[in-house]
Design a protein around this motif. Sequence first.
Motif, mmCIF file in Angstrom:
data_model
loop_
_atom_site.group_PDB
_atom_site.id
_atom_site.type_symbol
_atom_site.label_atom_id
_atom_site.label_comp_id
_atom_site.label_asym_id
_atom_site.label_seq_id
_atom_site.Cartn_x
_atom_site.Cartn_y
_atom_site.Cartn_z
ATOM 1 N N LYS A 1 -9.812 4.805 -3.454
ATOM 2 C CA LYS A 1 -10.060 4.931 -2.309
ATOM 3 C C LYS A 1 -11.494 4.444 -1.745
ATOM 4 O O LYS A 1 -12.139 3.557 -2.269
ATOM 5 C CB LYS A 1 -10.482 6.628 -2.673
ATOM 6 N N CYS B 1 -5.992 4.504 -8.116
ATOM 7 C CA CYS B 1 -5.928 4.039 -6.731
ATOM 8 C C CYS B 1 -6.971 4.116 -6.485
ATOM 9 O O CYS B 1 -7.755 4.856 -6.065
ATOM 10 C CB CYS B 1 -4.802 5.325 -5.901
ATOM 11 N N GLU C 1 3.373 8.824 -2.268
ATOM 12 C CA GLU C 1 3.735 7.868 -3.353
ATOM 13 C C GLU C 1 2.903 8.513 -4.096
ATOM 14 O O GLU C 1 3.141 7.794 -5.506
ATOM 15 C CB GLU C 1 4.056 6.461 -2.279
ATOM 16 N N VAL C 2 1.557 8.273 -3.750
ATOM 17 C CA VAL C 2 0.367 8.045 -4.884
ATOM 18 C C VAL C 2 0.159 9.322 -5.691
ATOM 19 O O VAL C 2 0.242 9.287 -6.865
ATOM 20 C CB VAL C 2 -1.333 7.905 -4.025
ATOM 21 N N VAL D 1 -2.385 0.139 -5.612
ATOM 22 C CA VAL D 1 -2.682 1.069 -6.448
ATOM 23 C C VAL D 1 -2.630 -0.034 -7.814
ATOM 24 O O VAL D 1 -1.890 -1.135 -7.703
ATOM 25 C CB VAL D 1 -1.330 2.169 -6.808
ATOM 26 N N LYS E 1 1.170 8.926 -9.433
ATOM 27 C CA LYS E 1 0.368 9.887 -10.229
ATOM 28 C C LYS E 1 0.980 11.028 -11.713
ATOM 29 O O LYS E 1 0.940 10.994 -12.645
ATOM 30 C CB LYS E 1 -0.991 11.738 -10.037
ATOM 31 N N GLU F 1 -7.580 1.531 0.927
ATOM 32 C CA GLU F 1 -7.207 2.517 0.677
ATOM 33 C C GLU F 1 -5.810 2.569 0.173
ATOM 34 O O GLU F 1 -4.677 1.634 0.972
ATOM 35 C CB GLU F 1 -7.625 4.158 1.514
ATOM 36 N N ASN F 2 -5.235 3.389 -0.972
ATOM 37 C CA ASN F 2 -4.159 3.671 -1.638
ATOM 38 C C ASN F 2 -3.503 2.240 -2.159
ATOM 39 O O ASN F 2 -2.424 1.567 -2.093
ATOM 40 C CB ASN F 2 -3.144 4.145 -0.694
ATOM 41 N N TYR G 1 0.683 -1.154 -0.004
ATOM 42 C CA TYR G 1 -0.301 0.291 -0.509
ATOM 43 C C TYR G 1 0.731 1.231 0.591
ATOM 44 O O TYR G 1 2.348 1.474 0.492
ATOM 45 C CB TYR G 1 -0.657 0.051 0.779
ATOM 46 N N LYS G 2 0.689 2.281 -1.240
ATOM 47 C CA LYS G 2 1.361 3.131 -1.056
ATOM 48 C C LYS G 2 1.079 4.731 0.143
ATOM 49 O O LYS G 2 -0.846 4.530 0.439
ATOM 50 C CB LYS G 2 1.243 3.788 -2.609
ATOM 51 N N THR G 3 1.337 5.481 0.283
ATOM 52 C CA THR G 3 1.523 7.156 1.073
ATOM 53 C C THR G 3 0.877 7.446 0.037
ATOM 54 O O THR G 3 0.670 7.419 -0.994
ATOM 55 C CB THR G 3 2.547 6.552 2.066
ATOM 56 N N GLU G 4 0.984 8.956 0.434
ATOM 57 C CA GLU G 4 -0.503 9.380 -0.104
ATOM 58 C C GLU G 4 0.883 10.749 -0.622
ATOM 59 O O GLU G 4 0.718 10.775 -1.381
ATOM 60 C CB GLU G 4 -0.812 11.028 0.727
#
Length: 274
Positions: free
Chosen positions: A239, A237, A9-10, A198, A14, A195-196, A4-7
């Motif tokens: 959400k 991603c 990293e997201v 990807v 992008k 969440e997160n 799972y990615k952090t914000e």
Amino acid sequence: MIIYKTEAEVALMKQSATLVSKTLTAVANVLQPGMTTLEIDKLCAEFVQDHKAIPSFYNYRGYPHHICASVNDVVVHGFPDNVPLKEGDIVSIDMGVILNGWHGDHAYTFILGEVSEEILRLVKVTKESLYKGIEKAIAGNRVGDISYAIQEHTERRNGYGVVRELVGHGLGRSLHEDPQVPNYGKRGDGKKMKENMVLAIEPMINMGTKDVYTESDGWTVKTRDGKPSVHFEHDVCVKRNKALILSDYSIIEAAEQANPHLNTSYYTAAVAAQ
């Protein structure tokens, strides 16, 4: 293992996904009959490198090109070549980049000139199915909910062949991560999405049979019956209430519609899905 990615990293992912979209937009600006897919390969490689990124397909598991260029009955992993494209071809361009250590990876199918109503419907329905899958990419759902939505729209409602051997996948610092995302399946099956996460969601839909075969080059996948196939792919991603689409089709579509050599008539209701 699902990563799972952090914000933060997201946000980086992008940027990577958007660079793929910008590269496919550059293709949409110039694509026309008479061009070769090797010319497109060169254009994409130079565009990505000019933007300080790395074309991620080149030498991936020995793959010898920068993009996959799949024409007509080629489902995926088509080698770019020197054969001029012609009026009536459908061309799927799949490509990836590494930017700031993160992968972007998506695909788009273009129509060159006039084609049958049957092909227009196949392209339209496949593209619609991608968004129907994305609608299910929300926290608390399962991967099978995405798979079911795609299969329902393409196979059950429209009678197309959903390729079984090739699937979508997780995306991150690696081009292929867990989980796999099939384009067929049952609601409520598979990994629960959080969440997160990807995902690269990518329906590969055949006009005829779902059956495919791989050519002697070890890469090129074709439909068993020789009928056309269509491939669309977004980076998404997960959400809580609505999936965040990291890639951007809007800029590709604007260029596509401005190019007189490309057919976008399937955007209209005249070829709506049955």
